[in-house]
Scaffold this motif. Structure first.
Motif, PDB file in Angstrom:
ATOM      1  N   VAL A 139       1.036 -11.328   5.183  1.00 33.71           N
ATOM      2  CA  VAL A 139       0.240 -10.185   5.650  1.00 33.71           C
ATOM      3  C   VAL A 139      -0.258  -9.367   4.467  1.00 33.71           C
ATOM      4  CG1 VAL A 139       0.241  -8.108   7.095  1.00 33.71           C
ATOM      5  CG2 VAL A 139       1.628 -10.089   7.750  1.00 33.71           C
ATOM      6  N   SER A 140      -1.523  -8.955   4.534  1.00 32.32           N
ATOM      7  CA  SER A 140      -2.107  -8.077   3.521  1.00 32.32           C
ATOM      8  C   SER A 140      -3.244  -7.280   4.149  1.00 32.32           C
ATOM      9  CB  SER A 140      -2.630  -8.888   2.338  1.00 32.32           C
ATOM     10  OG  SER A 140      -3.275  -8.056   1.400  1.00 32.32           O
ATOM     11  N   LYS A 141      -3.336  -6.015   3.797  1.00 35.84           N
ATOM     12  CA  LYS A 141      -4.389  -5.122   4.302  1.00 35.84           C
ATOM     13  C   LYS A 141      -4.405  -5.085   5.825  1.00 35.84           C
ATOM     14  CE  LYS A 141      -7.367  -6.225   0.345  1.00 35.84           C
ATOM     15  NZ  LYS A 141      -8.686  -6.748  -0.080  1.00 35.84           N
ATOM     16  N   GLY A 142      -3.217  -5.194   6.418  1.00 32.41           N
ATOM     17  CA  GLY A 142      -3.104  -5.107   7.872  1.00 32.41           C
ATOM     18  C   GLY A 142      -3.526  -6.362   8.611  1.00 32.41           C
ATOM     19  N   LYS A 143      -3.775  -7.455   7.893  1.00 23.57           N
ATOM     20  CA  LYS A 143      -4.220  -8.692   8.531  1.00 23.57           C
ATOM     21  C   LYS A 143      -3.300  -9.849   8.160  1.00 23.57           C
ATOM     22  CE  LYS A 143      -9.144  -7.489   8.573  1.00 23.57           C
ATOM     23  NZ  LYS A 143     -10.506  -7.915   8.143  1.00 23.57           N
ATOM     24  N   ILE A 144      -3.154 -10.798   9.104  1.00 20.13           N
ATOM     25  CA  ILE A 144      -2.412 -12.024   8.833  1.00 20.13           C
ATOM     26  C   ILE A 144      -3.304 -12.942   8.013  1.00 20.13           C
ATOM     27  CG2 ILE A 144      -1.285 -14.028   9.847  1.00 20.13           C
ATOM     28  CD1 ILE A 144      -0.775 -12.307  12.358  1.00 20.13           C
ATOM     29  N   ARG A 145      -2.845 -13.304   6.817  1.00 21.80           N
ATOM     30  CA  ARG A 145      -3.658 -14.132   5.927  1.00 21.80           C
ATOM     31  C   ARG A 145      -3.319 -15.614   6.014  1.00 21.80           C
ATOM     32  NH1 ARG A 145      -7.861 -10.827   4.770  1.00 21.80           N
ATOM     33  NH2 ARG A 145      -7.072  -8.723   4.378  1.00 21.80           N
ATOM     34  N   ASN A 146      -2.075 -15.922   6.407  1.00 18.57           N
ATOM     35  CA  ASN A 146      -1.681 -17.320   6.563  1.00 18.57           C
ATOM     36  C   ASN A 146      -0.405 -17.375   7.393  1.00 18.57           C
ATOM     37  OD1 ASN A 146      -1.774 -20.087   6.316  1.00 18.57           O
ATOM     38  ND2 ASN A 146      -1.904 -20.081   4.069  1.00 18.57           N
ATOM     39  N   ILE A 147      -0.123 -18.557   7.957  1.00 19.63           N
ATOM     40  CA  ILE A 147       1.078 -18.734   8.782  1.00 19.63           C
ATOM     41  C   ILE A 147       1.703 -20.089   8.462  1.00 19.63           C
ATOM     42  CG2 ILE A 147       2.034 -18.828  11.117  1.00 19.63           C
ATOM     43  CD1 ILE A 147      -0.408 -17.276  12.073  1.00 19.63           C
ATOM     44  N   GLY A 148       3.017 -20.075   8.234  1.00 22.63           N
ATOM     45  CA  GLY A 148       3.768 -21.324   8.077  1.00 22.63           C
ATOM     46  C   GLY A 148       4.708 -21.514   9.268  1.00 22.63           C
ATOM     47  N   THR A 165      -1.767 -19.531  -0.559  1.00 21.90           N
ATOM     48  CA  THR A 165      -2.856 -18.674  -0.090  1.00 21.90           C
ATOM     49  C   THR A 165      -3.486 -17.882  -1.236  1.00 21.90           C
ATOM     50  OG1 THR A 165      -1.553 -18.358   1.936  1.00 21.90           O
ATOM     51  CG2 THR A 165      -3.499 -16.949   1.629  1.00 21.90           C
ATOM     52  N   PRO A 166      -4.780 -18.089  -1.510  1.00 22.58           N
ATOM     53  CA  PRO A 166      -5.466 -17.240  -2.493  1.00 22.58           C
ATOM     54  C   PRO A 166      -5.961 -15.951  -1.827  1.00 22.58           C
ATOM     55  CG  PRO A 166      -6.937 -18.985  -1.773  1.00 22.58           C
ATOM     56  CD  PRO A 166      -5.632 -19.204  -1.055  1.00 22.58           C
ATOM     57  N   LEU A 167      -5.780 -14.828  -2.524  1.00 24.32           N
ATOM     58  CA  LEU A 167      -6.215 -13.532  -1.993  1.00 24.32           C
ATOM     59  C   LEU A 167      -6.882 -12.713  -3.093  1.00 24.32           C
ATOM     60  CD1 LEU A 167      -3.140 -12.340   0.149  1.00 24.32           C
ATOM     61  CD2 LEU A 167      -5.299 -13.297   0.980  1.00 24.32           C
ATOM     62  N   GLN A 168      -8.008 -12.117  -2.748  1.00 27.32           N
ATOM     63  CA  GLN A 168      -8.662 -11.164  -3.656  1.00 27.32           C
ATOM     64  C   GLN A 168      -8.098  -9.771  -3.353  1.00 27.32           C
ATOM     65  OE1 GLN A 168     -11.076 -12.111  -6.021  1.00 27.32           O
ATOM     66  NE2 GLN A 168     -10.800 -10.043  -6.849  1.00 27.32           N
ATOM     67  N   ASN A 170      -7.229  -5.601  -4.534  1.00 25.73           N
ATOM     68  CA  ASN A 170      -7.486  -4.425  -5.353  1.00 25.73           C
ATOM     69  C   ASN A 170      -6.152  -3.834  -5.803  1.00 25.73           C
ATOM     70  OD1 ASN A 170     -10.335  -4.523  -5.015  1.00 25.73           O
ATOM     71  ND2 ASN A 170     -10.132  -3.502  -3.027  1.00 25.73           N
ATOM     72  N   LYS A 171      -6.184  -3.095  -6.870  1.00 22.80           N
ATOM     73  CA  LYS A 171      -4.972  -2.458  -7.367  1.00 22.80           C
ATOM     74  C   LYS A 171      -4.350  -1.596  -6.265  1.00 22.80           C
ATOM     75  CE  LYS A 171      -3.264   0.552 -11.066  1.00 22.80           C
ATOM     76  NZ  LYS A 171      -3.617   1.328 -12.283  1.00 22.80           N
ATOM     77  N   GLY A 172      -3.064  -1.792  -6.025  1.00 23.38           N
ATOM     78  CA  GLY A 172      -2.363  -1.022  -4.997  1.00 23.38           C
ATOM     79  C   GLY A 172      -2.256  -1.720  -3.657  1.00 23.38           C
ATOM     80  N   ASN A 173      -3.006  -2.811  -3.446  1.00 23.66           N
ATOM     81  CA  ASN A 173      -2.874  -3.555  -2.191  1.00 23.66           C
ATOM     82  C   ASN A 173      -1.478  -4.160  -2.073  1.00 23.66           C
ATOM     83  OD1 ASN A 173      -6.288  -4.867  -2.156  1.00 23.66           O
ATOM     84  ND2 ASN A 173      -5.466  -2.961  -1.349  1.00 23.66           N
ATOM     85  N   VAL A 174      -0.956  -4.192  -0.845  1.00 26.64           N
ATOM     86  CA  VAL A 174       0.405  -4.673  -0.586  1.00 26.64           C
ATOM     87  C   VAL A 174       0.359  -5.996   0.165  1.00 26.64           C
ATOM     88  CG1 VAL A 174       2.585  -4.167   0.578  1.00 26.64           C
ATOM     89  CG2 VAL A 174       1.340  -2.338  -0.587  1.00 26.64           C
ATOM     90  N   VAL A 175       1.225  -6.925  -0.241  1.00 29.32           N
ATOM     91  CA  VAL A 175       1.345  -8.229   0.421  1.00 29.32           C
ATOM     92  C   VAL A 175       2.826  -8.448   0.748  1.00 29.32           C
ATOM     93  CG1 VAL A 175       0.928 -10.704   0.235  1.00 29.32           C
ATOM     94  CG2 VAL A 175      -0.594  -9.101  -0.941  1.00 29.32           C
ATOM     95  N   TYR A 176       3.105  -8.941   1.960  1.00 29.36           N
ATOM     96  CA  TYR A 176       4.490  -9.219   2.350  1.00 29.36           C
ATOM     97  C   TYR A 176       4.510 -10.329   3.386  1.00 29.36           C
ATOM     98  CZ  TYR A 176       3.307  -6.331   6.433  1.00 29.36           C
ATOM     99  OH  TYR A 176       2.707  -5.825   7.562  1.00 29.36           O
ATOM    100  N   THR A 177       5.703 -10.795   3.709  1.00 33.71           N
ATOM    101  CA  THR A 177       5.862 -11.812   4.744  1.00 33.71           C
ATOM    102  C   THR A 177       6.699 -11.245   5.895  1.00 33.71           C
ATOM    103  OG1 THR A 177       7.900 -12.769   3.830  1.00 33.71           O
ATOM    104  CG2 THR A 177       5.808 -13.620   2.992  1.00 33.71           C
ATOM    105  N   ARG A 178       6.524 -11.849   7.061  1.00 35.71           N
ATOM    106  CA  ARG A 178       7.300 -11.446   8.236  1.00 35.71           C
ATOM    107  C   ARG A 178       7.392 -12.618   9.186  1.00 35.71           C
ATOM    108  NH1 ARG A 178       2.837  -7.570  11.375  1.00 35.71           N
ATOM    109  NH2 ARG A 178       1.552  -9.290  12.184  1.00 35.71           N
ATOM    110  N   THR A 179       8.375 -12.586  10.081  1.00 34.76           N
ATOM    111  CA  THR A 179       8.453 -13.598  11.120  1.00 34.76           C
ATOM    112  C   THR A 179       7.300 -13.398  12.096  1.00 34.76           C
ATOM    113  OG1 THR A 179       9.973 -12.154  12.349  1.00 34.76           O
ATOM    114  CG2 THR A 179      10.948 -13.868  10.960  1.00 34.76           C
ATOM    115  N   GLY A 180       6.789 -14.511  12.606  1.00 33.28           N
ATOM    116  CA  GLY A 180       5.643 -14.445  13.504  1.00 33.28           C
ATOM    117  C   GLY A 180       6.030 -14.481  14.970  1.00 33.28           C
TER     118      GLY A 180
END
Length: 204
Positions: A139-148, A165-168, A170-180
């Protein structure tokens, strides 16, 4: 005797005159200094100094931004034990950090915060075992970017799922994982057989 008093009077008179002259000179200098403090050239110089200080601050920020944009950012973290909190949208925390160049990854909450803008690639590996299964979302910027999807739901063997997963960012953007949405069984596996991990690197 008379001549002595005359000479003495003349000396006193001269001394008084010199004292007055000295006081007048000091007052004159003080007046000139006061005037010089308000001189147009001095005022302009003060303004120029203020402008230069602002320019220096701007240049310092630009230099720091340039350093950040060219800094090496990479991290690798994994779970020290099996993860048994299998509920929907539970954030995953990878508590063992092997690499954290740029200090973007936080092992306390499992979040990666981009220290600079650029193109990043994230790698998520998830293990499941003994009739357990889980989908893991990036998850990044409030959106699901990929799922395994790690699925050992119908057997007692291990399974392993990986996403890249490649992601563009900006400085300060947060990326994390969670159960789906899909999860069940005992746990996500991470031990001496399988390491459930989260990693990323800035490539541009």
């Amino acid at each position: 005797m008379f001549a002595f008093f005359v000479c003495f009077a003349v000396i006193i008179s001269l001394a008084g005159t010199e004292k007055c002259s000295l006081e007048d000179t000091l007052c004159s200098l003080c007046g000139k200094r006061q005037v010089s403090d308000e001189h147009p050239d001095l005022t302009a110089l003060r303004k120029a100094i203020k402008v230069n200080r602002k320019d220096i601050d701007v240049q310092k920020k630009e230099i720091q931004d340039l350093k950040d944009s060219h800094s090496h950012v990479a991290f690798f973290a994994y779970m020290s034990n099996n993860w048994n909190q299998l509920s929907k949208h539970k954030r995953l925390v990878y508590d063992v950090v092997d690499l954290n160049n740029g200090n973007g990854y936080n092992k306390a909450n499992g979040e990666f915060t981009a220290p600079s803008s650029g193109l990043y690639v994230f790698h998520v590996s998830t293990g499941a075992h003994d009739r357990s299964y889980a989908s893991v979302e990036l998850v990044s910027k409030g959106k699901i970017r990929n799922i395994g999807w790690a699925d050992s739901g119908d057997h007692t063997d291990r399974t392993f799922a990986t996403t890249v997963t490649p992601l563009q960012l900006n400085k300060g953007n947060v990326v994390y994982t969670r159960t789906g949405n899909g999860n069940g069984g005992k746990f996500i596996e991470s031990n001496s057989y399988i390491r459930t991990s989260f990693s990323g690197v800035k490539i541009n």
